[in-house]
Design an enzyme around this catalytic site. Structure first.
Site, PDB file in Angstrom:
ATOM      1  N   ASP A 158       0.826  -1.211   0.000  1.00 19.08           N
ATOM      2  CA  ASP A 158       0.000   0.000   0.000  1.00 19.08           C
ATOM      3  C   ASP A 158       0.868   1.272   0.000  1.00 19.08           C
ATOM      4  OD1 ASP A 158      -2.412   1.388   0.139  1.00 19.08           O
ATOM      5  OD2 ASP A 158      -3.204   0.186   1.776  1.00 19.08           O
ATOM      6  N   GLU A 191      -0.969   1.868  -5.035  1.00 20.00           N
ATOM      7  CA  GLU A 191      -0.797   3.308  -4.765  1.00 20.00           C
ATOM      8  C   GLU A 191      -1.935   4.106  -5.400  1.00 20.00           C
ATOM      9  OE1 GLU A 191      -0.531   4.080  -8.138  1.00 20.00           O
ATOM     10  OE2 GLU A 191       0.872   5.684  -7.623  1.00 20.00           O
ATOM     11  N   TRP A 192      -3.049   3.387  -5.637  1.00 21.64           N
ATOM     12  CA  TRP A 192      -4.341   3.993  -5.991  1.00 21.64           C
ATOM     13  C   TRP A 192      -4.326   4.739  -7.328  1.00 21.64           C
ATOM     14  CZ3 TRP A 192      -2.750   6.669  -1.013  1.00 21.64           C
ATOM     15  CH2 TRP A 192      -2.725   5.747   0.035  1.00 21.64           C
ATOM     16  N   GLY A 193      -3.337   4.421  -8.165  1.00 24.52           N
ATOM     17  CA  GLY A 193      -3.285   5.082  -9.478  1.00 24.52           C
ATOM     18  C   GLY A 193      -2.732   6.487  -9.416  1.00 24.52           C
ATOM     19  N   ASP A 213     -10.188   3.598  -3.167  1.00 26.96           N
ATOM     20  CA  ASP A 213     -10.903   2.409  -2.678  1.00 26.96           C
ATOM     21  C   ASP A 213     -12.354   2.332  -3.140  1.00 26.96           C
ATOM     22  OD1 ASP A 213      -8.547   2.060  -1.391  1.00 26.96           O
ATOM     23  OD2 ASP A 213      -9.395   1.914   0.617  1.00 26.96           O
TER      24      ASP A 213
HETATM   25  C1  GLA Z   1      -5.926   1.303   1.594  1.00 22.79           C
HETATM   26  C2  GLA Z   1      -6.112   0.311   0.447  1.00 22.79           C
HETATM   27  C3  GLA Z   1      -7.232  -0.654   0.804  1.00 22.79           C
HETATM   28  C4  GLA Z   1      -6.894  -1.384   2.096  1.00 22.79           C
HETATM   29  C5  GLA Z   1      -6.639  -0.366   3.212  1.00 22.79           C
HETATM   30  C6  GLA Z   1      -6.086  -1.016   4.471  1.00 22.79           C
HETATM   31  O1  GLA Z   1      -7.006   2.140   1.728  1.00 22.79           O
HETATM   32  O2  GLA Z   1      -6.393   0.973  -0.751  1.00 22.79           O
HETATM   33  O3  GLA Z   1      -7.446  -1.580  -0.246  1.00 22.79           O
HETATM   34  O4  GLA Z   1      -5.766  -2.189   1.888  1.00 22.79           O
HETATM   35  O5  GLA Z   1      -5.692   0.609   2.815  1.00 22.79           O
HETATM   36  O6  GLA Z   1      -5.825  -0.093   5.482  1.00 22.79           O
END
Ligand code: GLA
Length: 413
Positions: A158, A191-193, A213
């Protein structure tokens, strides 16, 4: 002179044979071939967040096998955030939370492996995980060795508490640390893009998150405390622009599934279908022990899963068609095609299609299909039955948020 040439040629031939043999025998994790098709598994986060423990998760492992998920192709069992103690030990090693996992992580990994599944774990590139547990920053090689000693097969990594880091460098370091262990470990970047990982992560890991998310809502945003996750539609709408980066061993990851977590049955079907059309990693995120038959039937629909796992790994593209409907088109192997008619609106719509009016072209996959030149057999993948040919017009009613999905095979093929 002749003799010299003969000797040199022999040497060259031997060298070529050796390097070919080396390539053929090189471990797949060193040649980046650990995920030729999108990884399939289950992850703790969407349903349990940090409320996990050994006995609950053993129930999940058992249900994973007994429900038919494993037989349908799901493989990884992944612990997300919250598995650790709040501090490292005196040697700097991560420790499993002793209350949640009284027998330690190796024992739990053995339990997972003994049931024929692969074991995945979570950490973060920053100083802490998103839920505040010890992050990996500064301990990359140490943590990788520990995971390998436990038998970890998959690492989700993450991006919290990492603002000052360079994303490609941080992920490359962990990728090297995993490779240095000698154990094949699928590396899932999360890293969410934010830093466009599709542009640089292809040789660093096997999958990379493309968005923030997901939440269990289809189109209308729902707050979760002080935070609002993305809807299924928010995420879908970000995928088409990056479809050309998707492919074997480097998958765009639109986040884990929310099937079974509160959306309607039709929405769950559409969510699952769109992920399959995108050739996305499939990480179920529901309670496997209590799941309804309806949820199980969605997650284990093998004909849908076969679209996701098609060896070409080409993500679908979208066409807008009359009456506010969408048509998602996924090129498959053997000149087959998956077509997903989708109604994202809140009212029932009529699908009325003259096949001969449809011309499907796609430069990415070199698709060029004209239905007045080629007839296809249709198979309805949710009804699980053959549905005629493309030589007759298609007339169907599509309810709100519903999909109708066909696999098309050339009629004379
Ligand atoms: C981030 C990630 C999620 C999850 C949480 C855990 O938000 O994007 O998918 O792994 O952390 O804390």
């Amino acid at each position: 002179m002749k003799g010299k040439c003969f000797f040199l040629c022999l040497l060259c031939a031997a060298g070529a044979a050796l390097s070919q043999a080396q390539t053929q025998t090189a471990p797949k994790h060193l040649t980046g071939e650990l995920a030729p098709v999108p990884p399939m598994g289950w992850n703790t986060w969407n349903i349990f967040q940090t409320n996990i423990n050994e006995s609950l998760l053993k129930d999940m492992v058992n249900a994973y096998v007994e429900s038919g998920m494993k037989d349908a192709g799901y493989q990884y069992f992944v612990l997300d955030d919250g598995w650790m103690a709040k501090e490292r030990d005196s040697a700097g090693n991560l420790v499993a939370d002793p209350v949640k996992f009284p027998n330690g992580m190796k024992a739990f990994a053995d339990y997972v492996h003994a049931r024929g599944l692969k074991f995945g774990i979570y950490n973060c590139a920053g100083w802490k995980t998103c839920a505040g547990y010890p992050g990996t920053r500064g301990h990359e090689f140490q943590d990788a060795r520990l995971y390998a000693s436990w038998g970890v097969d998959f690492l989700k990594y993450d991006w919290c508490y990492a603002d000052s880091l360079n994303a490609p460098e941080a992920y490359r370091t962990m990728s090297e640390a995993l490779r240095a262990t000698g154990r094949p470990i699928v590396f899932s970047l999360c890293e969410w893009g934010t830093h466009n990982p599709w542009l640089w992560a292809q040789h660093i890991g096997e999958l990379y998150r493309t968005t923030g998310d997901i939440g269990a809502s289809f189109i209308v945003k729902k707050k979760m405390g002080d935070w609002t996750p993305l809807t299924v539609m928010d995420i879908v709408d970000k995928q088409e622009a990056i479809r050309k980066y998707n492919g074997p061993n480097h998958w765009n990851d639109p986040d884990m599934l929310e099937v079974g977590n509160g959306m309607s049955n039709e929405e769950d079907k559409s969510h699952f279908t769109l992920w399959c059309m995108l050739s996305a990693p499939l990480a179920a995120g529901n309670n496997l022990h209590t799941m309804s038959r309806g949820t199980r039937d969605i997650l284990t629909n093998r004909e849908l899963i076969a679209l996701d796992q098609d060896p070409r790994g080409i993500a679908a593209f979208k066409l807008n068609i009359p009456d506010s409907l969408e048509l998602w088109v996924k090129p498959l192997e053997n000149n087959q095609i998956a077509l997903c008619f989708f109604n994202r609106t809140g009212i029932s719509r009529k699908l009325s299609l003259q096949w001969k009016d449809l011309h499907l072209t796609d430069s990415l996959s070199h698709m060029d299909v004209q239905f007045d030149r080629q007839t296809y057999n249709l198979r309805d993948l949710w009804e699980k039955k053959d549905a005629g040919k493309t030589d007759k017009p298609l007339e169907r009613q599509i309810g709100p948020h519903q999909v109708i999905v066909y696999r098309l095979k050339p009629a004379n093929g």
